[in-house]
Design a protein around this motif. Structure first.
Motif, PDB file in Angstrom:
ATOM      1  N   GLY A  54      43.547  41.346  42.463  1.00 36.91           N
ATOM      2  CA  GLY A  54      43.614  42.507  43.341  1.00 36.91           C
ATOM      3  C   GLY A  54      44.923  42.613  44.104  1.00 36.91           C
ATOM      4  O   GLY A  54      45.404  43.718  44.377  1.00 36.91           O
ATOM      5  N   LYS A  55      45.495  41.471  44.448  1.00 33.93           N
ATOM      6  CA  LYS A  55      46.772  41.483  45.171  1.00 33.93           C
ATOM      7  C   LYS A  55      47.921  41.960  44.288  1.00 33.93           C
ATOM      8  O   LYS A  55      48.921  42.475  44.787  1.00 33.93           O
ATOM      9  N   LYS A  56      47.761  41.805  42.971  1.00 31.35           N
ATOM     10  CA  LYS A  56      48.776  42.293  42.034  1.00 31.35           C
ATOM     11  C   LYS A  56      48.512  43.752  41.648  1.00 31.35           C
ATOM     12  O   LYS A  56      49.440  44.540  41.483  1.00 31.35           O
ATOM     13  N   GLU A  57      47.231  44.076  41.486  1.00 36.38           N
ATOM     14  CA  GLU A  57      46.840  45.410  41.038  1.00 36.38           C
ATOM     15  C   GLU A  57      46.289  46.210  42.227  1.00 36.38           C
ATOM     16  O   GLU A  57      45.096  46.484  42.316  1.00 36.38           O
ATOM     17  N   THR A  58      47.170  46.584  43.117  1.00 36.75           N
ATOM     18  CA  THR A  58      46.746  47.198  44.386  1.00 36.75           C
ATOM     19  C   THR A  58      46.161  48.599  44.218  1.00 36.75           C
ATOM     20  O   THR A  58      45.524  49.112  45.146  1.00 36.75           O
ATOM     21  N   LYS A  59      46.376  49.223  43.060  1.00 34.65           N
ATOM     22  CA  LYS A  59      45.845  50.568  42.839  1.00 34.65           C
ATOM     23  C   LYS A  59      44.525  50.553  42.075  1.00 34.65           C
ATOM     24  O   LYS A  59      44.004  51.607  41.703  1.00 34.65           O
ATOM     25  N   GLN A  60      44.003  49.358  41.833  1.00 34.03           N
ATOM     26  CA  GLN A  60      42.736  49.215  41.123  1.00 34.03           C
ATOM     27  C   GLN A  60      41.637  48.765  42.092  1.00 34.03           C
ATOM     28  O   GLN A  60      41.857  47.878  42.911  1.00 34.03           O
ATOM     29  N   TRP A  61      40.447  49.361  41.994  1.00 34.66           N
ATOM     30  CA  TRP A  61      39.356  49.008  42.902  1.00 34.66           C
ATOM     31  C   TRP A  61      38.457  47.899  42.365  1.00 34.66           C
ATOM     32  O   TRP A  61      37.789  47.199  43.124  1.00 34.66           O
ATOM     33  N   LEU A  62      38.464  47.709  41.060  1.00 36.30           N
ATOM     34  CA  LEU A  62      37.524  46.766  40.458  1.00 36.30           C
ATOM     35  C   LEU A  62      37.751  45.297  40.824  1.00 36.30           C
ATOM     36  O   LEU A  62      36.770  44.560  40.999  1.00 36.30           O
ATOM     37  N   PRO A  63      38.993  44.819  40.965  1.00 40.83           N
ATOM     38  CA  PRO A  63      39.146  43.419  41.378  1.00 40.83           C
ATOM     39  C   PRO A  63      38.481  43.117  42.721  1.00 40.83           C
ATOM     40  O   PRO A  63      37.794  42.093  42.865  1.00 40.83           O
ATOM     41  N   SER A  64      38.647  44.010  43.690  1.00 42.83           N
ATOM     42  CA  SER A  64      38.003  43.815  44.995  1.00 42.83           C
ATOM     43  C   SER A  64      36.491  43.932  44.875  1.00 42.83           C
ATOM     44  O   SER A  64      35.740  43.189  45.523  1.00 42.83           O
ATOM     45  N   TYR A  65      36.035  44.855  44.042  1.00 49.81           N
ATOM     46  CA  TYR A  65      34.596  45.016  43.814  1.00 49.81           C
ATOM     47  C   TYR A  65      33.996  43.716  43.279  1.00 49.81           C
ATOM     48  O   TYR A  65      32.963  43.242  43.776  1.00 49.81           O
ATOM     49  N   TYR A  66      34.639  43.139  42.268  1.00 43.98           N
ATOM     50  CA  TYR A  66      34.087  41.922  41.659  1.00 43.98           C
ATOM     51  C   TYR A  66      34.234  40.701  42.572  1.00 43.98           C
ATOM     52  O   TYR A  66      33.406  39.786  42.515  1.00 43.98           O
ATOM     53  N   ALA A  67      35.266  40.678  43.400  1.00 45.81           N
ATOM     54  CA  ALA A  67      35.377  39.603  44.397  1.00 45.81           C
ATOM     55  C   ALA A  67      34.191  39.679  45.350  1.00 45.81           C
ATOM     56  O   ALA A  67      33.566  38.656  45.673  1.00 45.81           O
ATOM     57  N   ALA A  68      33.850  40.912  45.783  1.00 48.31           N
ATOM     58  CA  ALA A  68      32.688  41.107  46.651  1.00 48.31           C
ATOM     59  C   ALA A  68      31.406  40.682  45.947  1.00 48.31           C
ATOM     60  O   ALA A  68      30.540  40.013  46.536  1.00 48.31           O
ATOM     61  N   PHE A  69      31.264  41.059  44.682  1.00 48.79           N
ATOM     62  CA  PHE A  69      30.068  40.708  43.918  1.00 48.79           C
ATOM     63  C   PHE A  69      29.920  39.192  43.803  1.00 48.79           C
ATOM     64  O   PHE A  69      28.808  38.655  43.925  1.00 48.79           O
ATOM     65  N   ALA A  70      31.038  38.494  43.593  1.00 50.00           N
ATOM     66  CA  ALA A  70      30.998  37.035  43.494  1.00 50.00           C
ATOM     67  C   ALA A  70      30.529  36.406  44.808  1.00 50.00           C
ATOM     68  O   ALA A  70      29.741  35.449  44.801  1.00 50.00           O
TER      69      ALA A  70
END
Length: 216
Positions: A54-70
């Motif tokens: 997510g820190k690399k792909e700042t325009k994508q929402w899915l990395p943060s979503y999956y971090a939350a899911f984890a």
């Protein structure tokens, strides 16, 4: 000059496409590990991995979503282990990432609202008697938002089934009705198509688990 600009544009497009495919490849690899995770440490490792993406792909929402899911799944493991005093820690971490995801995806994302529901439920389970009117009500509100935005979403049906199945009968729960709702969720999983190969697609295995009677 025009030829040079065209070549530059084509090269830029190729690099962009490569970067996108590389992002999706890494995401697929990490997502595939989510349903196989069993321990607190495994979920924490994946949460850290999605955080780095997510820190690399700042325009994508899915990395943060999956971090939350984890983090939510980590909290659920702790709940099964009876470590109730640690649930808010995981829920708060999840909510931080969900805020990040929402800042990119917007406020009308059913998948994000569903995870917000799950995070609020985790907080409530730390002390149900004291937190039902706060975190419990927030969980219900988030579930309603998710369902209104995407009524055919099988994960919404799955979480509703969980709530019904595990809530004591004196508080409106029912194992029989819960099983019917798990069947409804499984039916929806058979026809619901995720928007992409890395969009949320979790939950079918859990519905199958309950339908098979393995939870008894």
């Amino acid at each position: 000059m025009k030829k040079y600009l065209l070549s530059f544009a084509l090269a830029f497009m190729s690099l962009t496409a490569f970067a996108q495919s590389d992002y999706e490849k890494v995401m697929k690899e990490k997502i595939s590990k989510l349903e196989a995770c069993k321990s607190v440490d495994e979920f924490q490792t994946l949460a850290n991995d999605f955080d780095r993406i997510g820190k690399k792909e700042t325009k994508q929402w899915l990395p943060s979503y999956y971090a939350a899911f984890a983090y939510i799944q980590k909290g659920r493991v702790q709940m099964r282990e009876g470590k109730m005093d640690e649930l808010s820690v995981q829920a708060n971490a999840a909510e931080k990432y969900l805020d990040q995801a929402e800042s990119v995806a917007g406020k009308d994302n059913a998948e994000i609202h569903l995870l917000k529901k799950m995070a609020s439920s985790l907080k409530m389970m730390e002390n149900p008697a004291e937190r039902y009117m706060t975190d419990g009500m927030k969980a219900m509100e988030e579930l309603k938002k998710a369902e209104s935005l995407d009524p055919g979403n099988p994960r919404v049906a799955l979480i509703k089934a969980e709530d019904t199945y595990f809530t004591p009968e004196q508080y409106g729960g029912s194992k029989t009705k819960g099983m019917e709702q798990f069947q409804d969720a499984l039916t929806k999983f058979k026809t619901y198509a995720p928007k992409s190969a890395i969009d949320p697609n979790w939950g079918k295995a859990e519905a199958e688990y309950f339908i098979s009677g393995a939870a008894k």
